[in-house]
Design a protein around this motif. Structure first.
Motif, PDB file in Angstrom:
ATOM      1  N   GLU A   1       0.867  -1.179   0.000  1.00 53.69           N
ATOM      2  CA  GLU A   1       0.000   0.000   0.000  1.00 53.69           C
ATOM      3  C   GLU A   1       0.907   1.233   0.000  1.00 53.69           C
ATOM      4  O   GLU A   1       1.739   1.389   0.900  1.00 53.69           O
ATOM      5  CB  GLU A   1      -0.863   0.035   1.269  1.00 53.69           C
ATOM      6  CG  GLU A   1      -1.684  -1.211   1.511  1.00 53.69           C
ATOM      7  CD  GLU A   1      -2.902  -1.285   0.630  1.00 53.69           C
ATOM      8  OE1 GLU A   1      -3.509  -0.240   0.358  1.00 53.69           O
ATOM      9  OE2 GLU A   1      -3.245  -2.394   0.220  1.00 53.69           O
TER      10      GLU A   1
ATOM     11  N   ASN B   1       0.707   5.320   0.040  1.00 51.29           N
ATOM     12  CA  ASN B   1      -0.243   6.405   0.300  1.00 51.29           C
ATOM     13  C   ASN B   1       0.418   7.773   0.227  1.00 51.29           C
ATOM     14  O   ASN B   1       1.614   7.906   0.447  1.00 51.29           O
ATOM     15  CB  ASN B   1      -0.863   6.218   1.684  1.00 51.29           C
ATOM     16  CG  ASN B   1      -1.733   5.001   1.735  1.00 51.29           C
ATOM     17  OD1 ASN B   1      -2.779   4.956   1.099  1.00 51.29           O
ATOM     18  ND2 ASN B   1      -1.296   3.992   2.473  1.00 51.29           N
ATOM     19  N   ASN B   2      -0.416   8.766  -0.058  1.00 52.94           N
ATOM     20  CA  ASN B   2       0.026  10.157  -0.140  1.00 52.94           C
ATOM     21  C   ASN B   2       1.187  10.314  -1.118  1.00 52.94           C
ATOM     22  O   ASN B   2       2.172  10.989  -0.837  1.00 52.94           O
ATOM     23  CB  ASN B   2       0.391  10.694   1.251  1.00 52.94           C
ATOM     24  CG  ASN B   2      -0.791  10.641   2.189  1.00 52.94           C
ATOM     25  OD1 ASN B   2      -1.871  11.124   1.870  1.00 52.94           O
ATOM     26  ND2 ASN B   2      -0.602  10.018   3.337  1.00 52.94           N
ATOM     27  N   CYS B   3       1.028   9.675  -2.278  1.00 55.21           N
ATOM     28  CA  CYS B   3       2.009   9.774  -3.362  1.00 55.21           C
ATOM     29  C   CYS B   3       1.739  11.033  -4.182  1.00 55.21           C
ATOM     30  O   CYS B   3       0.631  11.585  -4.158  1.00 55.21           O
ATOM     31  CB  CYS B   3       1.897   8.568  -4.292  1.00 55.21           C
ATOM     32  SG  CYS B   3       2.186   6.982  -3.496  1.00 55.21           S
TER      33      CYS B   3
ATOM     34  N   TYR C   1      -6.568  10.116  -5.156  1.00 53.57           N
ATOM     35  CA  TYR C   1      -6.400   9.804  -3.735  1.00 53.57           C
ATOM     36  C   TYR C   1      -4.926   9.696  -3.342  1.00 53.57           C
ATOM     37  O   TYR C   1      -4.619   9.380  -2.195  1.00 53.57           O
ATOM     38  CB  TYR C   1      -7.106   8.499  -3.375  1.00 53.57           C
ATOM     39  CG  TYR C   1      -8.588   8.541  -3.622  1.00 53.57           C
ATOM     40  CD1 TYR C   1      -9.417   9.361  -2.864  1.00 53.57           C
ATOM     41  CD2 TYR C   1      -9.160   7.780  -4.635  1.00 53.57           C
ATOM     42  CE1 TYR C   1     -10.779   9.421  -3.104  1.00 53.57           C
ATOM     43  CE2 TYR C   1     -10.525   7.828  -4.878  1.00 53.57           C
ATOM     44  CZ  TYR C   1     -11.324   8.648  -4.109  1.00 53.57           C
ATOM     45  OH  TYR C   1     -12.671   8.701  -4.348  1.00 53.57           O
TER      46      TYR C   1
ATOM     47  N   TYR D   1      -2.928   7.354  -4.164  1.00 50.34           N
ATOM     48  CA  TYR D   1      -2.807   5.963  -3.714  1.00 50.34           C
ATOM     49  C   TYR D   1      -2.385   5.016  -4.842  1.00 50.34           C
ATOM     50  O   TYR D   1      -2.859   5.142  -5.972  1.00 50.34           O
ATOM     51  CB  TYR D   1      -4.153   5.497  -3.151  1.00 50.34           C
ATOM     52  CG  TYR D   1      -4.201   4.031  -2.829  1.00 50.34           C
ATOM     53  CD1 TYR D   1      -3.539   3.523  -1.725  1.00 50.34           C
ATOM     54  CD2 TYR D   1      -4.893   3.149  -3.650  1.00 50.34           C
ATOM     55  CE1 TYR D   1      -3.581   2.158  -1.439  1.00 50.34           C
ATOM     56  CE2 TYR D   1      -4.941   1.792  -3.375  1.00 50.34           C
ATOM     57  CZ  TYR D   1      -4.274   1.308  -2.263  1.00 50.34           C
ATOM     58  OH  TYR D   1      -4.300  -0.032  -1.986  1.00 50.34           O
TER      59      TYR D   1
ATOM     60  N   ALA E   1       5.982   8.569  -1.887  1.00 49.41           N
ATOM     61  CA  ALA E   1       4.979   8.068  -0.935  1.00 49.41           C
ATOM     62  C   ALA E   1       5.319   8.534   0.475  1.00 49.41           C
ATOM     63  O   ALA E   1       6.438   8.343   0.942  1.00 49.41           O
ATOM     64  CB  ALA E   1       4.918   6.546  -0.981  1.00 49.41           C
TER      65      ALA E   1
ATOM     66  N   SER F   1       3.495   3.962   3.813  1.00 49.58           N
ATOM     67  CA  SER F   1       3.356   2.703   3.095  1.00 49.58           C
ATOM     68  C   SER F   1       3.259   1.553   4.085  1.00 49.58           C
ATOM     69  O   SER F   1       3.616   1.700   5.253  1.00 49.58           O
ATOM     70  CB  SER F   1       4.563   2.475   2.170  1.00 49.58           C
ATOM     71  OG  SER F   1       5.742   2.343   2.943  1.00 49.58           O
TER      72      SER F   1
END
Length: 117
Positions: free
Chosen positions: A11, A13-15, A73, A75, A102, A105
């Motif tokens: 996962e 996130n916030n990429c 998102y 993501y 990212a 993660s």
């Protein structure tokens, strides 16, 4: 019993969303992750969706690396499946995290295939 393969669910996130919507960038990035991990590429397919998002897979002789993105998102869902413990999955994950910027993660390793003997 010995596992036949190892499946990693990653996962990211916030990429940076600009990276997540660029199919050519993602294709080159996954190719780099495959090469640097020690896996052997045998084919690849990437598709850019409208209005945004990319899905891609790099087929490797040891199985596959895939990515699915949701730029809106920030993501990315990434799967690495390999039948070889010599593939350096941590190196591949590090390359993706860094190049997609990212901020967070996580990953899970699942052992696959326990044949009955």
């Amino acid at each position: 019993m010995k596992a036949l393969g190892f499946h990693y669910l990653i996962e990211l996130n916030n990429c940076d969303p600009n990276y997540l919507k660029d199919a050519q960038f993602l294709e080159k990035l996954l190719q780099k992750a495959v090469k640097e991990s020690g896996a052997t590429e045998i084919g690849r397919v990437f598709h850019e969706f409208s209005p945004h998002g990319v899905s891609g897979v790099v087929l490797i002789s040891e199985s596959h690396f895939s990515i699915h993105t949701w730029p809106e998102y920030g993501y990315a869902a990434v799967d690495f499946f390999t039948c070889s413990k010599s593939v350096d999955v941590q190196k591949a994950i590090s390359i993706l995290k860094k190049n997609l910027d990212a901020k967070s993660s996580s990953f899970v390793e699942i052992k696959r295939g326990f044949p009955e003997t």
